[in-house]
Write a protein that holds these residues in place. Structure first.
Motif, PDB file in Angstrom:
ATOM      1  N   PRO A 159       0.820  -1.203   0.000  1.00  0.00           N
ATOM      2  CA  PRO A 159       0.000   0.000   0.000  1.00  0.00           C
ATOM      3  C   PRO A 159       0.855   1.255   0.000  1.00  0.00           C
ATOM      4  N   THR A 160       0.416   2.254  -0.752  1.00  0.00           N
ATOM      5  CA  THR A 160       1.133   3.515  -0.826  1.00  0.00           C
ATOM      6  C   THR A 160       0.125   4.647  -0.811  1.00  0.00           C
ATOM      7  N   GLN A 161       0.629   5.867  -0.617  1.00  0.00           N
ATOM      8  CA  GLN A 161      -0.198   7.055  -0.713  1.00  0.00           C
ATOM      9  C   GLN A 161      -0.110   7.550  -2.141  1.00  0.00           C
ATOM     10  N   THR A 162      -0.976   7.072  -2.997  1.00  0.00           N
ATOM     11  CA  THR A 162      -0.920   7.463  -4.396  1.00  0.00           C
ATOM     12  C   THR A 162      -1.696   8.749  -4.622  1.00  0.00           C
TER      13      THR A 162
ATOM     14  N   ARG B  35      10.142   9.867  -2.234  1.00  0.00           N
ATOM     15  CA  ARG B  35       9.519   8.575  -1.957  1.00  0.00           C
ATOM     16  C   ARG B  35       8.676   8.505  -0.686  1.00  0.00           C
ATOM     17  N   GLU B  36       8.381   9.592  -0.043  1.00  0.00           N
ATOM     18  CA  GLU B  36       7.594   9.514   1.179  1.00  0.00           C
ATOM     19  C   GLU B  36       6.239   8.861   0.889  1.00  0.00           C
ATOM     20  N   GLY B  37       5.925   7.795   1.628  1.00  0.00           N
ATOM     21  CA  GLY B  37       4.670   7.091   1.416  1.00  0.00           C
ATOM     22  C   GLY B  37       4.736   6.029   0.352  1.00  0.00           C
ATOM     23  N   PHE B  38       5.868   5.874  -0.306  1.00  0.00           N
ATOM     24  CA  PHE B  38       6.029   4.862  -1.343  1.00  0.00           C
ATOM     25  C   PHE B  38       6.998   3.778  -0.865  1.00  0.00           C
TER      26      PHE B  38
END
Length: 207
Positions: free
Chosen positions: A7-10, A177-180
């Motif tokens: 899961p990521t913050q897309t 890359r924060e959240g990735f």
């Protein structure tokens, strides 16, 4: 976790991203590429490390099989976390056979054009099916590279196709890359093969 499926913050733009062609075809090509590399892994236990640093060769093979089940499942309206992200043990008949069956299931589940505009439940969040296929194309291709590098079979990679996937990755995964689920990009020469550039962009140490 270094898997593109985590899961990521897309962003909204990422979720709407599609390739110029039918993104399912790119996803199928990427899945087939991973299958060619997986087929070339000799039988037996393979505890060797991979560029996907948390996983061994066997872990990565088990993940690829599990991903096929998830990709088919979300096309039918399911949630990815209904199914495991990693097989606990080698399936009966071996990883290669299980993966081939899984890819056949993916093709069947994504056959209806309506899935492209339907909302699918990706680990990164809900998105149109077209965007989900684009993200999974990167997933399959990236792990094809991981497995090829780990087993010394980069000769099986399609550098022209991976150059297209690299373009997708550069759109979908930002440099910040924060959240990735990727390490910062690793610098590689501009004239490096596409699989090396893809590995570098996704934070793998290229080989």
């Amino acid at each position: 976790m270094t898997s593109a499926e985590t899961p990521t913050q897309t962003t909204a733009d990422t979720r709407a991203q599609t390739t110029a062609e039918d993104p399912r075809q790119t996803m199928f090509l990427a899945a087939d590429l991973a299958g060619r590399v997986l087929d070339a892994v000799p039988d037996g236990a393979h505890p060797d490390p991979t560029p996907c640093t948390e996983w061994t060769v066997d872990d990565l093979r088990g993940h690829l099989v599990a991903v096929t089940a998830r990709v088919a499942h979300i096309a039918r309206g399911g949630y990815p976390f209904d199914l495991p992200t990693l097989l606990e043990e080698e399936p009966a008949g071996g990883f290669a056979a299980a993966y081939a069956a899984g890819v056949a299931g993916v093709r069947a589940a994504w056959a209806d054009d309506a899935v492209l505009t339907a909302t699918v439940h990706h680990p990164a969040g809900d998105m149109p099916g077209a965007a989900g296929a684009t993200v999974y194309a990167q997933e399959f291709a990236t792990h094809a590279v991981d497995l090829a590098v780990a087993t010394g079979r980069t000769d099986l990679l399609d550098e022209g196709f991976l150059a297209r996937v690299l373009e997708i990755a550069r759109r979908v995964v930002p440099a910040q890359r924060e959240g990735f689920p990727f390490a910062p990009p690793v610098a590689v020469p501009d004239d490096a093969p596409a699989h090396v550039q893809l590995s570098g962009w996704l934070g793998r140490v290229p080989a």
